[in-house]
Design a protein around this motif. Structure first.
Motif, short mmCIF file in Angstrom:
data_model
loop_
_atom_site.label_atom_id
_atom_site.label_comp_id
_atom_site.label_asym_id
_atom_site.label_seq_id
_atom_site.Cartn_x
_atom_site.Cartn_y
_atom_site.Cartn_z
N ARG A 175 0.84 -1.21 0.00
CA ARG A 175 0.00 0.00 0.00
C ARG A 175 0.87 1.26 0.00
O ARG A 175 0.60 2.21 -0.74
CB ARG A 175 -0.92 0.00 1.22
N MET A 176 1.91 1.24 0.81
CA MET A 176 2.80 2.40 0.86
C MET A 176 3.49 2.61 -0.48
O MET A 176 3.61 3.75 -0.96
CB MET A 176 3.83 2.21 1.97
N TRP A 177 3.93 1.54 -1.12
CA TRP A 177 4.58 1.67 -2.42
C TRP A 177 3.64 2.30 -3.44
O TRP A 177 4.06 3.12 -4.27
CB TRP A 177 5.03 0.31 -2.95
N ILE A 178 2.38 1.91 -3.42
CA ILE A 178 1.41 2.44 -4.39
C ILE A 178 1.08 3.90 -4.06
O ILE A 178 1.07 4.77 -4.96
CB ILE A 178 0.13 1.60 -4.40
N GLU A 179 0.82 4.19 -2.79
CA GLU A 179 0.35 5.52 -2.42
C GLU A 179 1.47 6.54 -2.32
O GLU A 179 1.29 7.70 -2.70
CB GLU A 179 -0.41 5.43 -1.09
N GLU A 180 2.64 6.13 -1.84
CA GLU A 180 3.73 7.09 -1.68
C GLU A 180 4.57 7.22 -2.94
O GLU A 180 4.97 8.32 -3.33
CB GLU A 180 4.64 6.68 -0.51
N PHE A 181 4.85 6.11 -3.61
CA PHE A 181 5.69 6.13 -4.81
C PHE A 181 4.88 6.21 -6.10
O PHE A 181 5.42 6.56 -7.14
CB PHE A 181 6.59 4.89 -4.85
N GLY A 182 3.61 5.84 -6.05
CA GLY A 182 2.78 5.89 -7.24
C GLY A 182 3.10 4.81 -8.26
O GLY A 182 2.85 5.01 -9.47
N ILE A 183 3.62 3.67 -7.83
CA ILE A 183 4.01 2.62 -8.78
C ILE A 183 2.77 2.07 -9.49
O ILE A 183 1.65 2.16 -8.99
CB ILE A 183 4.79 1.49 -8.10
N ASP A 184 3.01 1.45 -10.64
CA ASP A 184 1.92 0.97 -11.49
C ASP A 184 1.80 -0.55 -11.52
O ASP A 184 0.85 -1.08 -12.11
CB ASP A 184 2.14 1.46 -12.93
N GLY A 185 2.75 -1.25 -10.90
CA GLY A 185 2.68 -2.70 -10.91
C GLY A 185 3.82 -3.32 -10.14
O GLY A 185 4.73 -2.64 -9.66
N LEU A 186 3.76 -4.64 -10.03
CA LEU A 186 4.79 -5.41 -9.34
C LEU A 186 5.21 -6.60 -10.19
O LEU A 186 4.38 -7.25 -10.84
CB LEU A 186 4.28 -5.96 -8.00
N ARG A 187 6.49 -6.89 -10.17
CA ARG A 187 7.01 -8.18 -10.62
C ARG A 187 7.27 -8.98 -9.34
O ARG A 187 8.05 -8.57 -8.49
CB ARG A 187 8.30 -7.99 -11.40
N LEU A 188 6.57 -10.08 -9.18
CA LEU A 188 6.64 -10.87 -7.97
C LEU A 188 7.75 -11.90 -8.09
O LEU A 188 7.65 -12.87 -8.85
CB LEU A 188 5.31 -11.54 -7.68
N ASP A 189 8.83 -11.67 -7.35
CA ASP A 189 9.95 -12.60 -7.35
C ASP A 189 9.48 -13.94 -6.80
O ASP A 189 8.69 -14.01 -5.85
CB ASP A 189 11.07 -12.02 -6.47
N LEU A 215 0.12 -7.00 -12.25
CA LEU A 215 0.87 -7.98 -11.46
C LEU A 215 1.44 -9.04 -12.41
O LEU A 215 0.72 -9.68 -13.16
CB LEU A 215 -0.03 -8.66 -10.43
N MET A 216 2.76 -9.21 -12.33
CA MET A 216 3.46 -10.20 -13.15
C MET A 216 4.31 -11.07 -12.23
O MET A 216 4.95 -10.57 -11.31
CB MET A 216 4.34 -9.48 -14.18
N GLY A 217 4.29 -12.37 -12.46
CA GLY A 217 5.01 -13.29 -11.60
C GLY A 217 6.21 -13.91 -12.28
O GLY A 217 6.17 -14.24 -13.46
N GLU A 218 7.28 -14.09 -11.50
CA GLU A 218 8.42 -14.85 -11.98
C GLU A 218 8.08 -16.34 -11.88
O GLU A 218 7.99 -16.89 -10.79
CB GLU A 218 9.67 -14.55 -11.15
#
Length: 456
Positions: A175-189, A215-218
């Protein structure tokens, strides 16, 4: 399933390598300037045609980034939360989406919960945070307990993702990454060893904050539909196609490539025809394309032509636009993850090819532009038209256009005759040359080339 991000072309940055920072975190150094300097390189990256950045891992860690110490603070060797926020704003201003490499399967041994278990043993309030934590026998690191490590690596301690407190902690960080940094997605290691229940909960959580969050997964092995499906992930790493792309060129056996593409993406029978898979020719875990190709000078241009014309979301790993070499060794992944300009004076000599690779950036930019201008290359149907050992052809079509990709992987010129194509006129998208098909389409292809023809 909606093909979210099908219009993207990723630039993949392994920050701990590109930056050239110290290999070990002393947890005392001042914040680095990596993100400010990287912001200055965004125009060059944008000129390649990229419109998305995959970066990471970037959070406080002991060494390489995948041994997380703090999910809420940027690794001090790279910068701090403020400098990363500024970097994300700069990316968005320049037209990039930002995707973070998220390490949610395991932590490092310096993570606060693990340290507390070392101190308090069975009495630790965090004893339930890790998978298969067993008191009564020592770990190989000498702890008075044992535990599960990712793929047997005990410096990467597997979290118990079913524990509500673990989920709350990780989800609060996201939540912090989305709200503070404004990121658009995650690559899930290591998504292939995360529980499906956890992935479903994460997906619901993220989309509750940002509806179009990607959301993209490894995932290395298995049926990609187990991960990329409605309510779970949008995409996974396409390791199946990765191998076929370069080995079919090395072996001059395009049947391997055609088979994999048809199996994955055929409009009628493809297993993943409705999924925009994440395509790559190299990354931080596998040898550089410039090293795996047996004839990189002749086949690198064709490899990138294929990357931009096959179904899926293309990506380029930092430095590969320079054609650099890099191979895994018994000493680790260092050669795959080097410091490069603007964070090093020059490309190290050991990574250089024995030929001028200056043709690659404009070639990549040209194919990126072509893909951007032709919607059928982004999300169109796929079907194989023709396959021989050293030549093949395939269709990319949608309601707007019909595109035919014709490939010659041979080191000699080749004549290709396609006798099962619709009659009419075809235009070479790259040169404007025109061809006509009546009973057949007859083409002369230069060595190691790909034609992209648009049906009138």
């Amino acid at each position: 399933m909606a093909a979210l991000f099908s219009d993207k072309f990723f630039y993949h940055i392994y920050a701990m390598g590109l930056s050239g920072v110290a290999k070990r975190n002393d947890f005392a150094c001042p914040a680095g300037d990596f993100f400010a300097r990287l912001s200055g390189d965004l125009d060059r990256i944008r000129a390649l045609g990229c419109n998305a950045i995959l970066i990471g891992p970037v959070f406080e860690s002991t060494s390489h980034g995948y041994d997380t110490v703090d999910y809420f603070h940027i690794d001090r060797r790279l910068g701090n939360n403020e400098s990363f926020s500024a970097f994300c704003r700069c990316c968005h201003e320049k037209g990039f989406s930002v995707v973070l490499d998220a390490v949610l399967n395991h932590t490092g041994r310096d993570f606060f919960a693990f340290k507390d278990i070392q101190q308090h043993g069975r009495e630790s309030q965090f004893a339930g945070w890790y998978a298969n934590l067993t008191f009564g026998r020592k770990s190989e690191w000498g702890d008075p307990f044992d535990y599960e490590g990712w793929a047997g690596h005990k410096n990467l301690v597997k979290l118990n993702s079913a524990n509500p407190d673990v989920r709350n902690h990780l989800f609060a960080a996201v939540r912090m990454w989305i709200e503070e940094f404004g990121i658009d997605g995650l690559r899930l290691d290591a998504a292939d060893v995360l529980s499906k229940d956890f992935l479903d909960a994460l997906s619901s959580f993220c989309r509750g904050i940002k509806r179009d969050f990607w959301l993209m997964g490894e995932v290395v092995h298995g049926d990609y539909r187990d991960w990329a499906r409605e309510g779970r992930l949008d995409s996974v790493t396409n390791y199946q196609l990765y191998k076929a792309l370069w080995s079919s060129l090395n072996d001059q056996n395009l049947f391997e490539l055609s088979y994999n593409l048809e199996r994955e993406s055929d409009a009628e029978k493809g297993m993943y025809k409705d999924i925009a898979l994440y395509n790559f020719v190299d990354n931080h875990d596998v040898n550089r394309a410039g090293s795996v190709l047996s004839s990189p000078e002749r086949h690198l241009p064709l490899l990138y032509a294929l990357l931009f014309t096959v179904p899926g979301i293309p990506s380029i790993y930092y430095g590969s636009e320079f054609g650099i070499k890099g191979e895994r060794s018994d000493c680790g992944d260092r050669e795959l993850r080097p410091a490069l300009p603007p964070f090093a004076p020059a490309v190290p000599e050991r990574l250089r090819q024995g030929f001028d690779t200056g043709f690659l950036p404009p070639l990549i930019a040209r194919w990126a532009r072509i893909r951007r201008e032709h919607s059928a290359l982004q999300s169109g149907d796929f079907s194989v038209a023709f396959t021989r050992n050293r030549q093949c052809a395939f269709w990319r079509t949608n309601a707007e256009e019909k595109l035919l990709v014709v490939v010659n992987a041979d080191f000699a010129a080749a004549r290709v005759e396609l006798d099962a194509v619709p009659s009419g006129d075809y235009t070479d998208v790259q040169t404007g040359a025109r061809f006509h098909a009546d009973s057949a389409l007859r083409l002369e292809l230069a060595p190691c080339t790909a034609l992209l023809l648009r049906k009138a």
